[in-house]
Design a protein around this motif. Structure first.
Motif, mmCIF file in Angstrom:
data_model
loop_
_atom_site.group_PDB
_atom_site.id
_atom_site.type_symbol
_atom_site.label_atom_id
_atom_site.label_comp_id
_atom_site.label_asym_id
_atom_site.label_seq_id
_atom_site.Cartn_x
_atom_site.Cartn_y
_atom_site.Cartn_z
ATOM 1 N N LEU A 198 -10.510 22.290 -7.292
ATOM 2 C CA LEU A 198 -9.541 22.763 -6.690
ATOM 3 C C LEU A 198 -7.999 22.523 -7.000
ATOM 4 O O LEU A 198 -7.623 21.411 -7.044
ATOM 5 N N ALA A 199 -7.145 23.473 -6.901
ATOM 6 C CA ALA A 199 -5.730 23.471 -7.529
ATOM 7 C C ALA A 199 -5.069 22.966 -5.787
ATOM 8 O O ALA A 199 -3.966 22.281 -6.256
ATOM 9 N N GLN A 200 -5.561 23.166 -4.779
ATOM 10 C CA GLN A 200 -4.871 22.530 -3.531
ATOM 11 C C GLN A 200 -5.748 22.736 -2.297
ATOM 12 O O GLN A 200 -7.265 23.277 -2.703
ATOM 13 N N LYS A 201 -5.301 22.089 -1.390
ATOM 14 C CA LYS A 201 -6.209 21.764 -0.101
ATOM 15 C C LYS A 201 -6.541 23.120 0.105
ATOM 16 O O LYS A 201 -5.614 24.189 0.287
ATOM 17 N N PRO A 202 -7.877 23.369 0.805
ATOM 18 C CA PRO A 202 -8.266 24.615 1.304
ATOM 19 C C PRO A 202 -7.442 25.047 2.773
ATOM 20 O O PRO A 202 -7.130 24.052 3.243
ATOM 21 N N SER A 203 -7.024 26.359 2.439
ATOM 22 C CA SER A 203 -6.119 26.826 3.687
ATOM 23 C C SER A 203 -5.900 28.371 3.494
ATOM 24 O O SER A 203 -6.332 28.625 2.585
ATOM 25 N N GLY A 204 -5.102 28.906 4.624
ATOM 26 C CA GLY A 204 -4.821 30.389 4.611
ATOM 27 C C GLY A 204 -6.239 30.997 4.538
ATOM 28 O O GLY A 204 -7.279 30.508 5.126
ATOM 29 N N GLY A 205 -6.214 32.222 4.073
ATOM 30 C CA GLY A 205 -7.384 33.237 4.068
ATOM 31 C C GLY A 205 -7.343 33.921 2.772
ATOM 32 O O GLY A 205 -6.846 33.379 1.727
ATOM 33 N N ASP A 206 -8.302 34.822 2.686
ATOM 34 C CA ASP A 206 -8.601 35.421 1.387
ATOM 35 C C ASP A 206 -7.626 35.803 0.646
ATOM 36 O O ASP A 206 -7.331 36.028 -0.637
ATOM 37 N N ARG A 207 -6.560 36.606 1.577
ATOM 38 C CA ARG A 207 -5.306 37.188 0.949
ATOM 39 C C ARG A 207 -4.328 36.117 0.350
ATOM 40 O O ARG A 207 -3.861 36.273 -0.713
ATOM 41 N N GLU A 208 -4.224 35.034 1.151
ATOM 42 C CA GLU A 208 -3.333 34.094 0.595
ATOM 43 C C GLU A 208 -3.899 33.716 -0.899
ATOM 44 O O GLU A 208 -3.170 33.276 -1.659
ATOM 45 N N THR A 209 -5.312 33.588 -0.789
ATOM 46 C CA THR A 209 -6.000 32.996 -2.186
ATOM 47 C C THR A 209 -5.552 33.829 -3.297
ATOM 48 O O THR A 209 -5.093 33.540 -4.257
ATOM 49 N N ALA A 210 -5.821 35.188 -3.095
ATOM 50 C CA ALA A 210 -5.227 36.215 -4.264
ATOM 51 C C ALA A 210 -3.911 35.749 -4.642
ATOM 52 O O ALA A 210 -3.630 36.093 -5.477
ATOM 53 N N ARG A 211 -3.021 35.799 -3.520
ATOM 54 C CA ARG A 211 -1.830 35.441 -3.826
ATOM 55 C C ARG A 211 -1.308 34.437 -4.627
ATOM 56 O O ARG A 211 -0.381 34.427 -5.623
ATOM 57 N N ASP A 212 -1.914 33.301 -4.409
ATOM 58 C CA ASP A 212 -1.799 32.206 -5.211
ATOM 59 C C ASP A 212 -2.264 32.313 -6.550
ATOM 60 O O ASP A 212 -1.611 31.736 -7.597
ATOM 61 N N VAL A 213 -3.332 33.164 -6.808
ATOM 62 C CA VAL A 213 -3.908 33.308 -8.151
ATOM 63 C C VAL A 213 -2.642 34.270 -8.759
ATOM 64 O O VAL A 213 -2.301 33.871 -9.993
#
Lengths: 548, 336
Positions: B190-205
């Motif tokens: 993992l690049a960071q601690k799990p948090s946010g939702g699936d949308r934040e995940t896409a945003r981080d990518v």
């Protein structure tokens, strides 16, 4: 003991109602305890080994962080505006308490959107540097420190308001004495002002800490595994309601601990609030750089706690209203919200008055206990309260239905559940502490001689209450009504679980947008909640204010 | 007087919607947001004349139905995840749907052998991969624990129902010991601690915080259709991962017929209508999900992900491993 020999019927009725109110508030807690009695051993060995150490330490850290930050921000800004003069002071007095109008979950959504990669801040930064590099400059909002900052930014007004009330009102004699002894401004603050303000600061910090403990939306979203989040996971993913109820009681213990600490802080110093006619100290004028620094120090907290989130919501609302128009469901949701909140406010005020009256008319252990229990609801996180409330509410509903059946009528269904009665009950229980506390404080300021003279002149309890006490209590009544109303507007978890079919409120509708991943579409509903909360906050400021 | 009338009207607005529906109606408790399911219910009412009353929440609906007991107005519980269906059946609030239509349309893998629940639509748990930084075309779930992705993966909380179901599927496939090893490997990547939702995940990518994100199929489609978020979708592509020798992990939106359903006939009508061609097409186009019914065309965005081959593991097996998955998440400290 002040009770007249042979208490009147009125007193007995009020006492009975007060005890009934206490029972109402205690009902969800009792029901949680009963659920918790079922064994859930395999849950606990797991929780103790893998979940609790982290959850307890994260919760403690979060509370400590938010507590320290709110204390620092609240006390320093209150001290600056009450004993100094600097550019912009008048406007800042008005601005500083406003973050109270922003619910914690809204603040979390807004800041994540602003500070996350590809958000506004990131895009601005990347004008100066490559976008990939800018990512590393962004403060990680979804983290424990992020959560501390975010929560402190909206919760510091609890400390600010109570600190300011004390700083303004405290007697000048001690301060002048210290000054003649050659003490400097900071020595006076440190040795004289702060020790006297300690009880008020303890109240403010305890309120901020309780709000932190109750929060579930923001913590979960920001990736902080607090106890409240763990209750939730235990229940949903491990399917153990008993385990969740047991964990809720641990949580309740945490809240009780906070309250004990607060009481302790309040007791350890006694302050004479000369509220009658305080001699105001003259304020020190700050010029030049010092003045500028003071202005900045008082501007930053409301800027982050209120101005930025409100501006964001306003911007998003305008953009959507202009392009898509306003969802007609919004007005219906607003109507539902207002109706439920107004009903709850009326009932909470009435019950709060009854509990306080019972304690005033009859000083005894029972009435003091009733008062303490009546304030218990505020320590219950909304979701835990809703869980605990399900059983008692449905027992009442079932009883009503059975009575109908036993008389040969068809069942009317679940009355409380299907009419919103359960939601109103949850609001009343959760927020009853507010009118109880404020009315108690209001009554404490009314000399008992007034009552006694009226009674000696032959007036009954109710006449005295109606003609003398209630008019004098008006500010406290209005204040309590406004505060409860706003708290009801913001409430989310209990509303979600207990509302009837086809009913949405503003907060549940925002929640629905957020869980779909398009929180901005709910910006207008969020803006309405924030806007509706502004007048009460201004009222609070006035209430805690002294004429200048 | 007028003020009194206004107050009475306001009260009526809150209390009447439920009480007034004496005509043909059906009461739906749902974990789906009302705004997503409303178009379906509107179409159902138009077709059948049966009014649909809705309450949506994020948790606790089974508890509520159970507590409401024999007087519960609930007819149908509509969930977004197999876990909730499992909870409902375990809580004893369901009854067999007994519908030849459901048995015929819904594949056996996606309904309860005892008829207590049925799937309505599918969503797949997939990978949002960076277009620039990830060249690999096919990725397996097993591979996500490979050290080559160290520091490159983003995901929401391991306790979230969607991840819980994925991990439960992994346990069902490989056993608990292997799953634990895999989960530790995934956590290490993992690049960071799990948090946010699936949308934040896409945003981080999209922003370069990580190269691979784990999310559901429909979020990506929703982003692509939102001018504000199109950039997030544009910077990523959806990879349909598979288990080694298996298919892609799918979860269900499903229905349960409430045990004491007061409008049982209408409830069954609604359930059957939901797997009909019209409803399935609305599901596909409004919610960007995979229809459960064969032969309904996919939404073009979803079709663009490539051909979905759902993992053949019966959904009931996934449900059976939920607790084990939740335990593992805590045990490996996935969210810490």
């Amino acid at each position: 003991m002040r009770t007249a020999p042979g208490a009147s019927d009125t007193e007995l009725v009020v006492l009975f109602l007060a005890l009934l109110t206490a029972l109402l508030v205690a009902a969800p807690v009792i029901s949680l305890m009963l659920i918790a009695l079922q064994p859930a051993p395999e849950v606990w060995s797991h929780l103790i080994a893998y979940v609790l150490p982290r959850a307890v330490s994260d919760t403690a850290l979060l509370i400590a962080g938010v507590g320290t930050l709110t204390l620092l921000i609240g006390t320093s800004t209150a001290w600056l505006v009450s004993s100094h003069d600097f550019p912009g002071r008048t406007a800042l007095i008005w601005l500083l308490p406003l973050p109270l109008s922003v619910p914690t979950y809204l603040s979390a959504y807004v800041y994540v959107d602003l500070f996350e990669p590809l958000g506004l801040v990131h895009r601005t930064l990347s004008l100066m540097m490559p976008a990939a590099q800018a990512v590393h400059w962004l403060p990680p909002m979804r983290s424990l420190p992020g959560a501390m900052l975010l929560l402190a930014a909206v919760l510091y007004p609890y400390v600010y308001l109570s600190a300011r009330a004390v700083f303004q009102a405290q007697g000048t004699d001690a301060i002048e004495a210290a000054r003649t002894l050659g003490a400097g401004r900071f020595t006076i603050l440190h040795r004289v002002v702060l020790p006297m303000a300690r009880p008020a600061l303890a109240v403010g910090v305890a309120l901020a800490a309780l709000e932190t403990l109750n929060d579930i939306g923001a913590s979960e979203y920001l990736g902080v595994r607090t106890l409240t989040v763990s209750v939730f996971n235990t229940w949903l993913n491990r399917g153990s309601l008993a385990g969740a109820a047991q964990l809720s009681l641990v949580l309740l213990g945490f809240a009780a601990l906070l309250i004990v600490i607060e009481r302790f802080g309040r007791r350890s110093a006694s302050v004479e609030l000369s509220a009658e006619s305080p001699r105001l100290r003259s304020r020190t004028r700050l010029h030049g750089l010092k003045g500028g620094l003071a202005t900045a120090a008082c501007l930053l907290p409301p800027l982050f706690g209120f101005v930025l989130p409100a501006a964001y919501l306003l911007g998003e609302s305008l953009r959507r209203s202009l392009s898509i128009g306003i969802d007609p469901a919004l007005w219906r949701d607003a109507l539902h919200t207002v109706t439920l909140a107004a009903l709850a406010t009326l009932i909470a005020l009435g019950l709060g008055l009854i509990v306080v009256l019972a304690a005033r008319w009859r000083e005894a252990r029972t009435t003091r206990a009733a008062m303490a229990v009546a304030q218990l609801g505020y320590t219950l996180p909304g979701l835990v309260l809703a869980l605990g409330l399900l059983t008692p509410v449905l027992v009442i509903d079932g009883t009503i239905a059975n009575i109908f059946r036993s008389f040969g009528y068809s069942s009317p269904g679940l009355i409380l559940m299907s009419t919103g009665g359960a939601v109103v009950a949850a609001y009343v229980i959760r927020f009853l502490a507010v009118p109880t506390g404020l009315l108690k404080a209001g009554f404490d300021r009314i000399p008992r001689d007034y009552d006694d003279s009226a009674r000696a002149a032959g007036a009954g309890r109710l006449t005295t209450l109606w003609k003398i006490d209630l008019p004098l209590l008006r500010p406290a009544l209005v204040g309590a009504a406004i505060l409860v109303f706003v708290d009801c507007l913001k409430e989310l978890p209990a509303t979600l679980l207990l509302r009837p079919l086809n009913v949405e409120t503003l907060s549940t509708s925002i929640y629905q947008y957020a869980s779909r991943g398009s929180f901005e579409d709910g910006a207008l509903a969020a803006l309405i909640i924030v806007a509706a909360s502004i007048p009460p906050v201004i009222w609070l400021t006035r209430f805690s204010d002294l004429p200048e | 007087m007028s003020r009194f009338r206004a107050a009475a009207l306001a009260l009526a607005a809150v209390f009447v919607p439920f009480a007034a529906g004496a005509a043909e109606q059906v009461n739906v408790y749902t974990y789906r947001e009302t705004k997503l399911v409303q178009p379906l219910f509107d179409a159902f009412t138009k077709d059948t004349g049966i009014a649909v009353n809705v309450i949506s929440a994020s948790s606790g609906l089974e508890q509520r139905i159970k507590a409401e007991g024999a007087d519960s107005p609930a007819d149908v519980l509509l969930t977004v995840d197999i876990g909730r269906i499992d909870d409902a059946v375990a809580a004893g609030i369901s009854q067999p749907i007994n519908s030849a239509v459901i048995d015929e349309i819904v594949p056996a893998q996606f309904r309860d052998p005892n008829g207590q629940w049925a799937g309505i639509s599918m969503r797949a748990r997939v990978i949002y991969a960076s277009k620039d930084r990830v060249k690999q075309e096919a990725i397996t779930y097993e591979e996500l624990a490979d050290p080559k992705w160290k520091g490159k993966i983003c995901i929401r909380s391991g306790q979230h129902i969607y991840n819980n179901a994925l991990f439960a599927a992994y346990i069902a496939k490989h056993g608990e010991a292997k799953a634990e090893e895999w989960l530790r490997g995934l956590k290490a990547n993992l690049a960071q601690k799990p948090s946010g939702g699936d949308r934040e995940t896409a945003r981080d990518v999209a922003a370069g915080k990580c190269d691979l994100g784990i999310g559901n199929t429909y979020y990506w489609a929703l982003m692509l259709n939102d001018p504000d978020k199109k950039a997030w979708a544009d910077a990523t592509r959806v990879v349909l991962p598979t288990f080694e020798g298996g298919g892609t992990h799918v979860n269900l939106s499903g229905v349960v017929l409430a045990k004491h359903a007061p409008n049982k006939a209408n409830a069954v009508k609604l359930i059957e209508w939901l797997v009909g061609e019209k409803a399935q097409q609305i599901y596909a186009d409004a919610n960007y999900e995979y229809p459960i019914r064969a032969g309904v065309p996919l939404n073009p965005i979803i079709a663009g992900y490539g051909k979905l081959k759902p993992d053949p593991l019966p959904i009931a097996k996934i449900a059976a491993n939920r607790k084990a998955a939740s335990t593992l998440v805590d045990k490996v400290g996935f969210d810490n």
